[in-house]
Design a protein around this motif. Structure first.
Motif, PDB file in Angstrom:
ATOM      1  N   GLU A  35       0.970  -1.262   0.056  1.00  0.00           N
ATOM      2  CA  GLU A  35      -0.019  -0.064   0.223  1.00  0.00           C
ATOM      3  C   GLU A  35       1.026   1.217  -0.065  1.00  0.00           C
ATOM      4  O   GLU A  35       0.311   2.142  -0.332  1.00  0.00           O
ATOM      5  N   ASP A  36       2.094   1.240   0.457  1.00  0.00           N
ATOM      6  CA  ASP A  36       2.873   2.341   0.787  1.00  0.00           C
ATOM      7  C   ASP A  36       4.383   1.872   0.153  1.00  0.00           C
ATOM      8  O   ASP A  36       5.219   1.689   1.279  1.00  0.00           O
ATOM      9  N   PRO A  37       4.652   2.056  -0.973  1.00  0.00           N
ATOM     10  CA  PRO A  37       5.951   1.568  -1.554  1.00  0.00           C
ATOM     11  C   PRO A  37       6.887   2.095  -0.948  1.00  0.00           C
ATOM     12  O   PRO A  37       8.163   1.652  -0.614  1.00  0.00           O
ATOM     13  N   ARG A  38       6.914   3.423  -0.575  1.00  0.00           N
ATOM     14  CA  ARG A  38       8.060   4.162  -0.044  1.00  0.00           C
ATOM     15  C   ARG A  38       8.318   3.575   1.414  1.00  0.00           C
ATOM     16  O   ARG A  38       9.782   3.353   1.747  1.00  0.00           O
ATOM     17  N   LEU A  39       7.407   3.157   2.243  1.00  0.00           N
ATOM     18  CA  LEU A  39       7.567   2.477   3.421  1.00  0.00           C
ATOM     19  C   LEU A  39       8.238   1.153   3.338  1.00  0.00           C
ATOM     20  O   LEU A  39       9.159   0.776   3.874  1.00  0.00           O
ATOM     21  N   GLY A  40       7.651   0.525   2.185  1.00  0.00           N
ATOM     22  CA  GLY A  40       8.195  -0.840   1.749  1.00  0.00           C
ATOM     23  C   GLY A  40       9.448  -0.693   1.324  1.00  0.00           C
ATOM     24  O   GLY A  40      10.579  -1.614   1.834  1.00  0.00           O
ATOM     25  N   PHE A  41      10.151   0.097   0.491  1.00  0.00           N
ATOM     26  CA  PHE A  41      11.418   0.430   0.111  1.00  0.00           C
ATOM     27  C   PHE A  41      12.373   0.510   1.237  1.00  0.00           C
ATOM     28  O   PHE A  41      13.383  -0.063   1.543  1.00  0.00           O
ATOM     29  N   THR A  42      11.911   1.490   2.215  1.00  0.00           N
ATOM     30  CA  THR A  42      12.610   2.076   3.412  1.00  0.00           C
ATOM     31  C   THR A  42      12.879   0.750   4.170  1.00  0.00           C
ATOM     32  O   THR A  42      13.924   0.591   4.922  1.00  0.00           O
ATOM     33  N   LEU A  43      11.687  -0.109   4.420  1.00  0.00           N
ATOM     34  CA  LEU A  43      11.655  -1.276   5.276  1.00  0.00           C
ATOM     35  C   LEU A  43      12.806  -2.018   4.917  1.00  0.00           C
ATOM     36  O   LEU A  43      13.774  -2.641   5.522  1.00  0.00           O
ATOM     37  N   VAL A  44      12.857  -2.488   3.607  1.00  0.00           N
ATOM     38  CA  VAL A  44      13.502  -3.513   2.845  1.00  0.00           C
ATOM     39  C   VAL A  44      15.238  -2.912   2.931  1.00  0.00           C
ATOM     40  O   VAL A  44      15.904  -3.771   3.361  1.00  0.00           O
TER      41      VAL A  44
END
Length: 151
Positions: free
Chosen positions: A112-121
Motif C-alpha cells: 500500500e505504501d511503496p515508500r515505506l516498503g522500500f525503506t523497510l527492505v
C-alpha cells in the motif's frame, strides 16, 4: 566496523507510526524458545528489553549460539524472503519484552505504501549487512587463533 542499524529508529516518523500501528507488545520468559529453525516465518519482533540468542542446531541435543540481540534489535528477517522459513532458532537469554509484527500485515502495508516498503527492505538489508560484517570479523578472529594454535 559500522554501528548496528536499529529498525524503528531508521524509519522516518510517519513510516514508523504506520508500522507501529501493526505491532503488539509481547514478552518471553527467560529460556523460552521464540522460534525454531525451519519453522514458518510469519512474524518478526523488535526487542524492547532483554537479550535473545540466535542459535543453530548441531545435533538433536546441541545448539551453538551464532548471535546475540538486545534492545532495539530486529529479531527475524526470514518472513521477507521465500520460502519464509526460519534459518536459525531463537531463545530468550533473559526476560524479553518486544514488539511483535504479523508478517502478512506488514507486507500488505508495504504494498500500500511503496515508500515505506522500500525503506523497510533497505533497513533490513543494512541490518543483515552489519550482521554479516560482524560474523566475518568473528570468523577471521577464530581463524587467526587457530593459525596460532590457540583453541
Amino acid at each position: 566496523m559500522t554501528r548496528a542499524t536499529k529498525l524503528l529508529t531508521a524509519l522516518p516518523p510517519p513510516q514508523r507510526q504506520h508500522l507501529m500501528a501493526l505491532g503488539r507488545e509481547v514478552s518471553f520468559a527467560e529460556d523460552a524458545r521464540i522460534f525454531e529453525a525451519d519453522g514458518t516465518a510469519d512474524r518478526f519482533w523488535v526487542v524492547r528489553s532483554g537479550a535473545v540468542s540466535l542459535d543453530q542446531r548441531l545435533s538433536p541435543t546441541q545448539r551453538v549460539t551464532v548471535a546475540s540481540l538486545g534492545a532495539g534489535d530486529l529479531l527475524g528477517w526470514s518472513w521477507l524472503f521465500p520460502p519464509y522459513r526460519w534459518d536459525f532458532g531463537a531463545e530468550a537469554f533473559s526476560p524479553v519484552r518486544a514488539y511483535e509484527f504479523d508478517a502478512q500485515a506488514v507486507l500488505e502495508l508495504c504494498e500500500e505504501d511503496p515508500r515505506l516498503g522500500f525503506t523497510l527492505v533497505r533497513t533490513v538489508a543494512e541490518i543483515l549487512a552489519h550482521r554479516l560484517e560482524m560474523t566475518r570479523g568473528q570468523l577471521m578472529e577464530q581463524y587467526a587463533l587457530h593459525r596460532r594454535g590457540v583453541r
